[in-house]
Design an enzyme around this catalytic site. Structure first.
Site, short mmCIF file in Angstrom:
data_model
loop_
_atom_site.label_atom_id
_atom_site.label_comp_id
_atom_site.label_asym_id
_atom_site.label_seq_id
_atom_site.Cartn_x
_atom_site.Cartn_y
_atom_site.Cartn_z
N GLU A 148 18.51 -3.13 -6.88
CA GLU A 148 17.14 -2.73 -6.52
C GLU A 148 17.06 -2.02 -5.17
OE1 GLU A 148 17.39 -7.14 -5.17
OE2 GLU A 148 18.27 -5.83 -6.69
N CYS B 17 22.25 -11.05 -8.90
CA CYS B 17 22.79 -12.03 -7.95
C CYS B 17 22.75 -13.44 -8.58
CB CYS B 17 22.03 -11.97 -6.63
SG CYS B 17 22.92 -12.74 -5.24
N HIS C 283 22.89 -6.24 -5.72
CA HIS C 283 21.44 -6.01 -5.76
C HIS C 283 21.16 -4.53 -5.98
CE1 HIS C 283 19.86 -9.96 -4.34
NE2 HIS C 283 21.08 -10.06 -3.83
N LYS D 145 1.22 -0.20 7.92
CA LYS D 145 1.88 0.70 8.89
C LYS D 145 3.15 1.27 8.33
CE LYS D 145 2.46 -2.00 12.46
NZ LYS D 145 1.95 -3.26 11.91
N THR E 240 -12.34 -0.51 15.42
CA THR E 240 -11.39 0.53 15.83
C THR E 240 -11.56 0.86 17.31
OG1 THR E 240 -11.19 1.50 13.64
CG2 THR E 240 -10.74 2.95 15.49
N GLN E 241 -12.80 0.94 17.76
CA GLN E 241 -13.04 1.22 19.18
C GLN E 241 -12.41 0.15 20.06
OE1 GLN E 241 -17.22 2.10 20.10
NE2 GLN E 241 -17.54 2.71 17.97
N SER F 26 -1.12 -6.34 8.11
CA SER F 26 -0.99 -5.94 6.70
C SER F 26 -1.85 -4.72 6.35
CB SER F 26 -1.34 -7.11 5.76
OG SER F 26 -0.51 -8.21 6.01
#
Length: 544
Positions: A517, A379, A515, A18, A191-192, A15
């Site tokens: 959206e 819907c 839909h 990306k 991160t490493q 989360s």
């Protein structure tokens, strides 16, 4: 020009965003005149997200060609002009299903089927096919580096990186750089370790995008570059922002797009982000605000309604108002009453499946009808509005959908067994059909009735919108409902299925089987949502 590939992986935690990072980079590259597409590779074993719980996985995004896909594809379409298709998203389950089907047919000539090369070869084939015809293909790998599920995908992109060569492929890794308040500093060790994990399977990242709640100090960027073998200018700081639509400009300010273009030897003009600047201007300069109640059953996870949330925000941009979304559990309406809706400027009932909370949604539609509150049904939101009208206006006691009551004396909504798809082919389904892939899916033509409010809203006699549902309005009740005052203002391509209903005795009461959206974007908005938010603002001003 042969397609260039950018493979996007994530590390440390899930989360991190990306999908947003990939879509934002794609937006900048598109603004430089490049034809960009984005693929999402999901490591779970489900064949597609169609039957997964929205509370676990978020919404299912439907593409024009009817694929049920990951919600990240919604982000992709909101950031770039390219329309996603079934090729833009596939799961490990889909790959295994396809490979095993071919094995059963004898297509492997008795070979022992293994993850390498058979599964990885199929993944590579799908990636290359999905990228066809585009200058740049950004390929996002779901999950986190180190997950056992994602290993076949990571191996496949490692192989592709070698086969395509450095001038045609690069690796971008998204990681977390946490800020420790007690120590007063950011920590680069996660991160490493994430990059170390990635390198252990043969992938050296070319670009690191470091997520943090603050801007990464220059000395920490240098430290990360040193310990991960990445150029310092390729260590990108991506701090938290209050709007995801600020991210393209944030990445461009650090010349991420220049890094990509230099790596691929692309001679293209500078990115013109004027459209995104306009979006940010509209977002930062509202002239008012409205509160819209979303009456649903999956409100524990707002991502279950991700595209609806974004479409409302886009409509707010076009109307120059801030849209505050208040989630209302439809079961709470059943137990506590419609007083929960008294303070709202408009009511939206989105899609959903199953019996839970349906009566609360019907009560919400009744409240909107009786109190002249702007209402948009999507819907299932259309079906409950129809059921409510049938019961309380047309006098059809016990009216319901056969989805919720198979023995209803007035099944005003039912399972249709045949319909025409966009190509004119007859699709069929029965109650025994598999849940996955048996719905009316994808973009389909809709005829709008002359003189209707929805035709004024769209400004066209014909529209194309995306569908995802099994149940339809029962045509045997249309005439009786029309006599009771309900308007059926949108019909399917063959004019046999109801697509839109309106309440003629209401200032703004529109409900659609499709839909809308899924086609709303921050730059273009969507006419139905724009009209709905405008009606909410007008209602608020009149009420005050």
């Amino acid at each position: 020009m042969s397609t260039k590939f950018i493979f996007v992986t994530g590390g440390v935690v899930s989360s991190l965003g990306k999908g947003i990072a990939a879509a934002s980079l794609a937006a900048i590259l598109e603004a430089r005149g490049l034809n960009v597409t984005i693929l999402k590779l999901d490591p779970y074993i489900n064949v597609d997200p169609g039957t997964m719980s929205p509370i676990q996985h978020g919404e299912v995004f439907v593409t024009e060609d009817g694929a049920e896909t990951d919600l990240d594809l919604g982000h992709y379409e909101r950031f770039i002009r390219t329309k996603m298709t079934s090729r833009n998203n596939f799961t490990q389950g889909r790959v295994f299903e396809d490979v095993l089907r071919r094995e059963r047919k004898g297509e492997y000539l008795g070979a022992t089927i293994q993850v390498i090369p058979h599964i990885t070869n199929d993944i590579k084939r799908r990636v290359l096919e999905g990228a066809e015809g585009h200058d740049i293909a950004i390929v996002e790998i779901g999950g986190t580096v180190g997950d056992i599920e994602s290993q076949p995908f990571l191996e496949a992109i490692r192989q592709l990186g070698t086969e395509l060569g450095r001038e045609h492929a690069l690796f971008m890794h998204l990681t977390l750089v946490p800020f420790l308040g007690a120590a007063g500093e950011v920590k680069t060790k996660p991160t490493q370790h994430s990059v170390k994990e990635l390198r252990s399977i043969g992938i050296q990242p070319d670009i690191l995008v470091c997520r943090s709640n603050c801007k990464l100090p220059a000395n920490e960027r240098a430290k990360i570059a040193l310990f991960t073998n990445v150029e310092e200018k390729a260590v990108i700081s991506l701090q938290d922002v209050d709007s995801i639509y600020k991210i393209p400009a944030l990445l461009k300010s650090q010349e991420l797009d220049d890094l990509v273009c230099r790596r691929f030897y692309l001679d293209v003009p500078e990115a013109d982000l004027a459209e995104w600047e306009q979006v940010l201007y509209q977002e930062s300069n509202p002239t008012g605000e409205v509160t819209i109640g979303m009456v649903g059953k999956y409100i524990e996870l707002p991502d279950a309604y991700k595209s609806v949330n974004e479409a409302l925000k886009h409509a707010g941009l076009k109307n120059r108002v801030t849209v505050n979304i208040e989630y209302v559990d439809s079961q709470d309406i059943e137990s506590k009453g419609t007083e929960l809706l008294d303070h709202l400027d408009a009511i939206l009932v989105p899609g959903g499946f199953g019996n839970r909370g349906v009566e609360g949604k019907i009560l919400a539609a009744k409240y909107a009808r009786e109190n002249k509150v702007p209402y948009l049904g999507i819907c299932l939101g259309m079906q409950v509005a129809l059921i409510e009208y049938a019961r309380n206006v047309a006098g059809l006691e016990g009216a319901n959908s056969t989805e919720f009551d198979a023995k209803s004396p007035h099944p005003v909504v039912g399972l249709i067994t045949e319909w025409l798809d966009a190509d004119g082919n007859v699709e069929t389904r029965t109650e025994e059909s598999d849940l996955g892939g048996t719905m009316r899916l994808g973009a389909q033509l809709c005829h709008l009735k002359e003189g209707s409010k929805v035709r004024d809203v769209y400004g066209n006699a014909e529209i194309t919108e995306r569908h995802r549902h099994r149940y339809e309005v029962n045509n045997h009740y249309v005439e009786r409902l029309e006599q009771a005052g309900l308007a059926f203002t949108g019909l399917s391509e063959d004019k046999k299925l109801v697509e839109i209903i309106e309440n003629k005795d209401h200032p703004w009461f529109i409900a659609a089987q499709f839909h809308p959206e899924f086609t709303s974007t921050p730059r273009d908005g969507h006419p139905l949502f724009e009209g709905f938010v405008a009606a909410a603002f007008s209602y608020q001003k009149a009420d005050s």
